[in-house]
Design an enzyme around this catalytic site. Structure first.
Site, PDB file in Angstrom:
ATOM      1  CG  ASN A   1      -1.711   1.235   1.433  1.00  0.00           C
ATOM      2  OD1 ASN A   1      -1.790   2.071   0.535  1.00  0.00           O
ATOM      3  ND2 ASN A   1      -2.319   1.375   2.599  1.00  0.00           N
TER       4      ASN A   1
ATOM      5  CE  LYS B   1      -0.187   3.157   4.815  1.00  0.00           C
ATOM      6  NZ  LYS B   1      -0.070   3.262   6.265  1.00  0.00           N
TER       7      LYS B   1
ATOM      8  CG  HIS C   1      -5.801   1.924   5.347  1.00  0.00           C
ATOM      9  ND1 HIS C   1      -5.379   2.884   6.233  1.00  0.00           N
ATOM     10  CD2 HIS C   1      -4.774   1.052   5.209  1.00  0.00           C
ATOM     11  CE1 HIS C   1      -4.142   2.591   6.617  1.00  0.00           C
ATOM     12  NE2 HIS C   1      -3.754   1.490   6.008  1.00  0.00           N
TER      13      HIS C   1
ATOM     14  CD  GLU D   1      -2.863   5.472   6.854  1.00  0.00           C
ATOM     15  OE1 GLU D   1      -2.822   5.493   5.609  1.00  0.00           O
ATOM     16  OE2 GLU D   1      -1.967   4.971   7.560  1.00  0.00           O
TER      17      GLU D   1
ATOM     18  CD  GLU E   1      -3.513  -2.556   7.370  1.00  0.00           C
ATOM     19  OE1 GLU E   1      -2.441  -2.855   6.845  1.00  0.00           O
ATOM     20  OE2 GLU E   1      -4.083  -1.467   7.182  1.00  0.00           O
TER      21      GLU E   1
ATOM     22  N   GLY F   1       2.494   2.102  10.835  1.00  0.00           N
ATOM     23  CA  GLY F   1       3.489   3.160  10.706  1.00  0.00           C
ATOM     24  C   GLY F   1       4.208   3.518  11.994  1.00  0.00           C
TER      25      GLY F   1
ATOM     26  CB  SER G   1       5.096  -2.001  12.103  1.00  0.00           C
ATOM     27  OG  SER G   1       4.708  -0.665  12.378  1.00  0.00           O
TER      28      SER G   1
HETATM   29  P1  PGA Z   1       2.840   0.176   7.631  1.00  0.00           P
HETATM   30  O1  PGA Z   1       1.358   0.394   7.047  1.00  0.00           O
HETATM   31  O2  PGA Z   1       3.359  -1.112   7.036  1.00  0.00           O
HETATM   32  O3  PGA Z   1       3.622   1.382   7.163  1.00  0.00           O
HETATM   33  O4  PGA Z   1       2.712   0.097   9.110  1.00  0.00           O
HETATM   34  C1  PGA Z   1       0.494  -0.686   6.858  1.00  0.00           C
HETATM   35  C2  PGA Z   1      -0.815  -0.200   6.291  1.00  0.00           C
HETATM   36  O5  PGA Z   1      -1.296   0.866   6.687  1.00  0.00           O
HETATM   37  O6  PGA Z   1      -1.392  -0.878   5.416  1.00  0.00           O
END
Ligand code: PGA
Length: 247
Positions: free
Chosen positions: A9, A11, A91, A93, A161, A167, A207
């Site tokens: 992803n 983003k 997601h 976010e 997640e 992140g 992560s």
């Molecule tokens: P990350 O994000 O691997 O940077 O923690 C995962 C995600 O939001 O899909």
């Protein structure tokens, strides 16, 4: 058997120059027998799809409507038109930044299915919810509310997640991941029947890195990963793909 899926992803990261990553990834993993997916920002979708052969591409969101007066939004059929086969929906976010509810996510997933896309529906608890021992209730509500009845083993992927792991460099223990993945599997089997419930792929996200990937992929009912930061470069994503193929 469920095919393993390594999903990246990007983003809101990436410009045309970053498409070189695709060539490098394809060259490095031409022989692996797993699915590899990258979900770039919408403006890169078509160019990435044109460049990729082994790697599938996907969107990061779609609108619930087929078309119309929705400035700034993208319809599921437009993603397909640009070469996408998948779309990430719900997601955390999006749920936070755009106030998306379970109802919104379910409507988007229906539109994605109608357009022929595979929907990767994301669920996950916040740290406060985990600390209050509400994790499984939150996951249960998100699964029930976000997944349409039309889901099946082909058009649905679920990504667990934990919001606090995205992140942050924080990762749940393998026991914690296993508990939630086993729970999601049981919920899907109860709702859709054993056949469908057992064929939906479950990804862990939050992560994931080369250094923790093998441990995570050894957990029961983990069929792959949804990777943010570590999917942005071939150097970081490659070891995750290698670990998944070896799991
Ligand atoms: P990350 O994000 O691997 O940077 O923690 C995962 C995600 O939001 O899909």
């Amino acid at each position: 058997m469920r095919r393993k899926l390594a999903a990246g992803n990007w983003k809101m990261n990436g410009l045309a120059a970053d498409l070189d990553q695709i060539d490098a990834l394809e060259a490095a993993h031409s022989a692996v027998d797993i699915d590899i997916l990258i979900c770039p920002p919408a403006p890169l979708l078509e160019r990435m799809a044109a460049r990729a052969s082994k790697i599938a591409v996907g969107g990061q969101d779609c609108h619930a409507s087929v078309s119309g007066a929705h400035t700034g939004d993208t319809a599921a059929a437009m993603l397909v038109d640009a070469g996408a086969s998948h779309v990430i929906l719900g997601h955390s976010e999006r749920r936070t930044d755009h106030k998306e509810t379970n109802d919104d996510v379910r409507a988007k997933a229906r539109a994605a299915f109608d357009a022929g896309l595979i929907a990767i529906i994301c669920v996950g608890e916040t740290l406060a919810e985990r600390e209050a021992a509400n994790t499984l209730d939150i996951i249960s509500g998100q699964l029930a509310g976000s997944i349409p009845d039309a889901a099946n083993g082909t058009n649905l992927v679920v990504a667990y997640e934990p919001v606090w792991a995205i992140g942050t460099g924080l990762v749940p223990s393998t026991d914690q991941i296993g508990e939630v993945h086993d729970y999601i599997r049981a919920k899907l089997e109860a709702r859709f029947g054993e056949g469908v419930g057992r064929s939906v792929r479950l990804l862990y996200g939050g992560s994931v890195k080369g250094s923790n990937a093998a441990d995570i992929f050894a957990v029961s009912n983990v069929d792959g990963a949804l990777v943010g930061g570590a999917s942005l470069t071939t150097d970081a994503f490659s070891p995750i793909i290698t670990a998944l193929a070896a799991s």
